[in-house]
Write an enzyme that holds these catalytic residues in place. Structure first.
Site, short mmCIF file in Angstrom:
data_model
loop_
_atom_site.label_atom_id
_atom_site.label_comp_id
_atom_site.label_asym_id
_atom_site.label_seq_id
_atom_site.Cartn_x
_atom_site.Cartn_y
_atom_site.Cartn_z
N SER A 72 56.53 33.52 37.20
CA SER A 72 57.86 34.07 36.92
C SER A 72 58.89 33.28 37.72
O SER A 72 58.63 32.84 38.83
CB SER A 72 57.92 35.55 37.31
OG SER A 72 57.63 35.71 38.67
N CYS A 73 60.07 33.12 37.13
CA CYS A 73 61.15 32.39 37.78
C CYS A 73 61.89 33.32 38.74
O CYS A 73 61.94 34.52 38.53
CB CYS A 73 62.10 31.84 36.73
SG CYS A 73 63.58 31.06 37.41
N CYS A 74 62.47 32.70 39.76
CA CYS A 74 63.32 33.50 40.64
C CYS A 74 64.56 33.94 39.88
O CYS A 74 64.91 33.39 38.84
CB CYS A 74 63.72 32.67 41.86
SG CYS A 74 64.55 31.14 41.43
N GLY A 75 65.24 34.92 40.38
CA GLY A 75 66.40 35.44 39.67
C GLY A 75 66.04 36.72 38.98
O GLY A 75 65.26 37.53 39.48
N LYS A 76 66.58 36.94 37.78
CA LYS A 76 66.41 38.21 37.09
C LYS A 76 65.10 38.29 36.32
O LYS A 76 65.08 38.62 35.13
CB LYS A 76 67.59 38.44 36.15
CG LYS A 76 68.93 38.58 36.87
CD LYS A 76 70.04 38.87 35.89
CE LYS A 76 71.38 39.03 36.62
NZ LYS A 76 72.48 39.30 35.68
#
Length: 263
Positions: free
Chosen positions: A105-109
């Site tokens: 998963s990417c950082c952020g939302k």
């Protein structure tokens, strides 16, 4: 002299109850090994045309470069199947960062499942291009008509960089990702502004295809085929309008239907 993009071969075609010998045209597969600063980086199996665009677009898509002026020297030896790229930066590339695909998963939302380098290079579209239904279908027809390689072989994918009413550049390749990388390379080599452009594509809109479009920087993708669920989720997050099944007189709008402009 460049490699032939098609090869002729005698085949037997079954038709109306009998086998008939005829000559057929097939798309050529060409392995191209890319050397970056003297080190082997990747081997791309591709159609042997627009190779400079392909290599530059691939390197940009992988996050190795952002602009063409980051390349000091570029040469291709088609007889050996090698492309040699010397970068302005002599910093040693950490090949494991590019060749090892890490899904997470990417950082952020909580963005969905980007590859490691994709986090750095995918762009959220700022300007949402609008287009009429008539032009959506016209651009698809125009792209399909323009691809001589597809008409001769039936064995390649087509991708076109477009304004909202005309084709700007069309590229074909045996690999759908390669066709998009060729367009990316074209944009970088010719310094084409892309925020008001879109991509018309012959293949399925997978998550990787959607990410390629996001890296190029366009805000819409039109395909004659279907998208995947993950591609649609990414398109929502990256502000990209996605249109599928653009055939004959109809199409499906999967994200940002408000950008379809009715007169």
């Amino acid at each position: 002299m460049g490699k032939n993009i098609t090869t002729s071969r005698k085949i037997f075609r079954y038709d109306n109850g009998e086998l008939v010998q005829q000559e057929d045209q097939m798309a050529t597969e060409f392995p191209l090994t890319v050397m970056v600063n003297g080190e082997e980086f990747v081997t791309l199996v591709c159609s042997p045309d627009s190779l400079e665009e392909l290599v530059i677009g691939f390197l940009a898509s992988e996050g190795v470069i952002r602009f063409k002026n980051e390349i000091k020297r570029f040469t291709i030896d088609e007889s050996l199947g090698f492309a040699y790229v010397d970068l302005v930066s002599t910093k040693k590339l950490q090949l494991k960062d590019y060749t090892k695909r890490v899904i997470g998963s990417c950082c952020g939302k909580g963005r969905h499942f980007y590859f490691q380098q994709d986090v750095k290079t995918a762009k959220t579209a700022i300007d949402g291009v609008t287009i009429t239904p008539e032009n959506c279908l016209k651009l698809m027809r125009d792209m399909q008509k323009s691809s001589k390689l597809f008409h001769h072989t039936g064995g390649v994918h087509n991708a076109a960089l477009c304004s909202t009413d005309k084709l700007i550049a069309v590229r074909s390749d045996i690999g759908r990702h390669n066709a998009l990388d060729k367009l990316y390379g074209y944009c970088l080599l010719h310094q084409v502004p892309v925020r008001d452009k879109l991509i018309v594509f012959s293949g399925r809109i997978s998550s990787e295809v959607l990410l390629k479009a996001a890296k190029i920087g366009v805000s819409a993708v039109i395909s004659k085929s279907a998208p995947t669920e993950l591609a649609i989720q990414m398109a929502e997050e990256l502000n990209i309008m996605t249109i599928g099944f653009a055939r004959n007189r109809s199409f499906n709008v999967y994200t940002h239907h408000e950008r379809i402009q009715f007169s």
